[in-house]
Design a protein around this motif. Structure first.
Motif, PDB file in Angstrom:
ATOM      1  N   SER A 124       0.823  -1.213   0.000  1.00 28.13           N
ATOM      2  CA  SER A 124       0.000   0.000   0.000  1.00 28.13           C
ATOM      3  C   SER A 124       0.851   1.255   0.000  1.00 28.13           C
ATOM      4  CB  SER A 124      -0.938  -0.013   1.214  1.00 28.13           C
ATOM      5  OG  SER A 124      -1.822  -1.112   1.156  1.00 28.13           O
ATOM      6  N   PHE A 125       1.900   1.263   0.831  1.00 24.23           N
ATOM      7  CA  PHE A 125       2.773   2.431   0.861  1.00 24.23           C
ATOM      8  C   PHE A 125       3.542   2.582  -0.456  1.00 24.23           C
ATOM      9  CE2 PHE A 125       2.171   2.317   5.481  1.00 24.23           C
ATOM     10  CZ  PHE A 125       2.004   3.667   5.723  1.00 24.23           C
ATOM     11  N   ALA A 126       3.912   1.447  -1.078  1.00 23.92           N
ATOM     12  CA  ALA A 126       4.576   1.516  -2.382  1.00 23.92           C
ATOM     13  C   ALA A 126       3.641   2.114  -3.426  1.00 23.92           C
ATOM     14  CB  ALA A 126       5.028   0.120  -2.809  1.00 23.92           C
ATOM     15  N   GLN A 127       2.372   1.735  -3.374  1.00 23.56           N
ATOM     16  CA  GLN A 127       1.392   2.317  -4.292  1.00 23.56           C
ATOM     17  C   GLN A 127       1.240   3.818  -4.048  1.00 23.56           C
ATOM     18  OE1 GLN A 127      -0.778   0.783  -6.819  1.00 23.56           O
ATOM     19  NE2 GLN A 127       0.952  -0.601  -6.686  1.00 23.56           N
ATOM     20  N   ALA A 128       1.264   4.221  -2.777  1.00 25.51           N
ATOM     21  CA  ALA A 128       1.145   5.644  -2.458  1.00 25.51           C
ATOM     22  C   ALA A 128       2.333   6.431  -3.002  1.00 25.51           C
ATOM     23  CB  ALA A 128       1.035   5.827  -0.940  1.00 25.51           C
ATOM     24  N   VAL A 129       3.535   5.880  -2.831  1.00 26.46           N
ATOM     25  CA  VAL A 129       4.731   6.545  -3.380  1.00 26.46           C
ATOM     26  C   VAL A 129       4.656   6.596  -4.899  1.00 26.46           C
ATOM     27  CG1 VAL A 129       7.242   6.374  -3.619  1.00 26.46           C
ATOM     28  CG2 VAL A 129       6.171   5.936  -1.406  1.00 26.46           C
ATOM     29  N   GLY A 130       4.204   5.493  -5.511  1.00 26.30           N
ATOM     30  CA  GLY A 130       4.058   5.479  -6.965  1.00 26.30           C
ATOM     31  C   GLY A 130       3.094   6.539  -7.458  1.00 26.30           C
ATOM     32  N   CYS A 131       1.989   6.739  -6.743  1.00 26.79           N
ATOM     33  CA  CYS A 131       1.031   7.785  -7.128  1.00 26.79           C
ATOM     34  C   CYS A 131       1.678   9.159  -7.073  1.00 26.79           C
ATOM     35  CB  CYS A 131      -0.186   7.738  -6.199  1.00 26.79           C
ATOM     36  SG  CYS A 131      -1.237   6.295  -6.441  1.00 26.79           S
ATOM     37  N   ALA A 132       2.494   9.394  -6.039  1.00 28.43           N
ATOM     38  CA  ALA A 132       3.183  10.685  -5.935  1.00 28.43           C
ATOM     39  C   ALA A 132       4.132  10.897  -7.106  1.00 28.43           C
ATOM     40  CB  ALA A 132       3.944  10.751  -4.606  1.00 28.43           C
TER      41      ALA A 132
END
Length: 535
Positions: free
Chosen positions: A114-122
């Motif tokens: 989930s945190f990797a997805q959040a960083v990817g969105c940024a």
């Protein structure tokens, strides 16, 4: 999985190496030194499908595509295999991992995912904002940050609006991407511009682009690593498991269709670029596809749309994974937090008790889960909470029985230990169902311990258990306050004495009547009834 990859950030030393390796000044003179120092430039020294063909050549590029898609397909096949054996619920990646590797490992990987997805969105939003700002000639950093934040807020609003809006927007983005691909194919047939390295379809050009030509800073594995990031979006479909009507069928079909179409488009890009562009153009102009396309702006628009689509998918999937992890209470210290919540939020005790028991079940601590259920049934004071907890407890025991029986059927041969364990589980379940009326009666007595009729019902539930009947009568007459009683408290004394009379124990019945006459009843008629019955 994004059709277009908005390039990797490269450090200053890589930029300098790329400049030295440029074979013609025509491709390097178009960008100033000041522009090359920027973190992302949509025209030079960035990595795309053209860079892949220029470094690895057409055959090795196809091999890299096959390896990357093959690895992704293996992961997808594993996920589909799990989907075929389970009733898919919400949670996507976490749901599959927790049922294969356990709740704790699934939670750990799910949080990181989930945190990797959040960083990817940024990164998607930042890359989109930087490219748009530079395209418009706006170099101020604050403009880029504001544009990235605004983009993120718009995509977040679409997600908040609901899954229907997400699907509608994704369909619109898909149409735009399809037009961008069609624009590239048509442009490769009609565009010829030797000045930028666009020569049209030539066998000689394709033959020139066949052998690999790795630079000093590159190799087969580096190009493989750069391209592999384009096939890591296969979990997007899995994360929609909670919103699909038939996830067991929809997820495999959609995921395999996506990976198959992407595989074909990757091959198409490699063949087109290797057949119409010179090697120097592919190496030095990361947006050579814009020049190949019939309408360059349409292809560029498709590039931007791919970033927004990937970001939209990340914003959709990551919160659902975290939500499922939180709902199943698999985080550290959850037991203590729930215990505090049970005392504090009295109107939600049934759900909180079930959540605490489910936490231990997910952790494989079945004995602790039983202790939680037993404590809950012994403390709740509402019928609603009792029903919620008892039903969950019964489903838990029944689920263990079914799992054990299924395991025995699959093994074919059962040992004495397996039979004993199954027999114990069946006994637990039967005992639980037999105890239900008594447990419910306890709940009602906790609501009002002065309810005479409930005490009498409790005595009837103790039928054929004389010692427990005596204990129940003793507890009843010592608990019920005649001035707070609901019903006639003298009935408890009279029935207590009659129990001894029925069993021919008159010596024990007489002391009961004598004690009853000493009770301070609310009405004289109550005391008179005791005297009349005892006489």
């Amino acid at each position: 999985m994004s059709l277009y990859t908005v390039v990797e950030f490269i450090e200053e030393d890589n930029i300098q190496i790329a400049r030295k390796k440029a074979s013609t000044a025509e491709f390097t003179s178009n960008v100033s030194d000041d522009e090359n120092r920027r973190p992302w430039k949509p025209t030079k020294n960035t990595k795309s499908e053209g860079w892949l063909v220029a470094e690895a050549g057409v055959p090795l590029s196809m091999l890299i595509i096959c390896l990357c898609v093959g690895i992704a397909a293996l992961s997808l096949l594993s996920a589909v295999g799990v989907c075929a054996r389970l009733h898919i619920e919400a949670g996507g990646v976490y749901f599959l991992l927790s049922h294969v590797l356990g709740a704790r490992i699934g939670s750990t990987i799910g949080v990181v995912y989930s945190f990797a997805q959040a960083v990817g969105c940024a990164l998607y939003c930042t890359g989109f904002a930087e490219s748009v700002a530079l395209y418009l000639g706006l170099s101020q950093g604050w403009i880029t940050r504001c544009l990235a934040a605004a983009t993120l807020l718009v995509l977040l609003a679409i997600n908040v609006a609901g899954v229907k809006w997400v699907v509608k927007v994704q369909l619109v983005l898909l149409c735009i991407l399809a037009m961008a691909v069609l624009d590239l194919v048509i442009g490769s047939l009609v565009h010829i511009d030797p000045k930028v390295g666009l020569m049209g379809y030539r066998w000689s050009l394709l033959a020139e682009n066949i052998p690999p030509r790795f630079s000093e800073s590159s190799s087969f594995f580096i190009t493989f690593g750069v391209f592999f990031s384009t096939v890591t979006g296969i979990m997007a479909g899995l994360n929609m498991s909670g919103d699909l009507k038939d996830p067991a069928n929809d997820i495999p079909k959609g995921s395999f269709a996506a990976i198959g179409v992407s595989f074909v488009l990757y091959f198409l890009h490699v063949i087109i670029l290797g057949s119409v562009c010179t090697r120097d153009a592919l190496l030095n102009d990361s947006l050579i596809q814009e020049k190949v396309a019939l309408i360059g702006f349409l292809w560029l628009f498709g590039l931007y749309i791919s970033s927004l689509s990937a970001c939209l998918g990340g914003l959709y999937g990551a919160p659902r994974v975290l939500q499922c992890i939180a709902a199943e209470k698999n985080l550290p210290l959850v037991g203590n937090l729930l215990a505090v919540g049970i005392d504090r939020f009295t109107d939600q005790r049934g759900q909180l008790w079930n959540s605490l028991a489910d936490y231990y079940i997910r952790s494989g601590l079945f004995g602790a889960a039983r202790d939680v259920y037993e404590e809950a049934l012994a403390t709740v004071i509402t019928v609603r909470d009792f029903t919620q907890i008892f039903d969950a407890y019964a489903q838990f025991e029944e689920g263990l029985i079914n799992a054990k029986m299924k395991s025995c059927e699959e093994q074919g041969i059962t040992s004495a230990e397996d039979d004993l364990e199954l027999e114990i589980s069946l006994s637990r379940f039967e005992n639980l169902m037999e105890r239900r009326p008594l447990l419910l009666n306890s709940v009602l007595l906790r609501q009002n311990p002065h309810n005479v009729s409930e005490w009498l019902k409790r005595v009837k539930l103790m039928e054929d258990k004389p010692l427990k009947i005596i204990n129940t009568f003793q507890e009843a007459v010592s608990t019920v306050d005649p001035f707070k009683a609901v019903g006639k408290p003298q009935i408890l004394w009279i029935e207590f004495a009659k129990f001894y009379e029925t069993n021919n124990q008159l010596e024990d019945a007489r002391p009961i009547f004598e004690k009853a006459t000493e009770v301070k009843f609310k009405n004289v008629e109550d005391l008179a009834q005791v005297y009349f019955t005892g006489w």
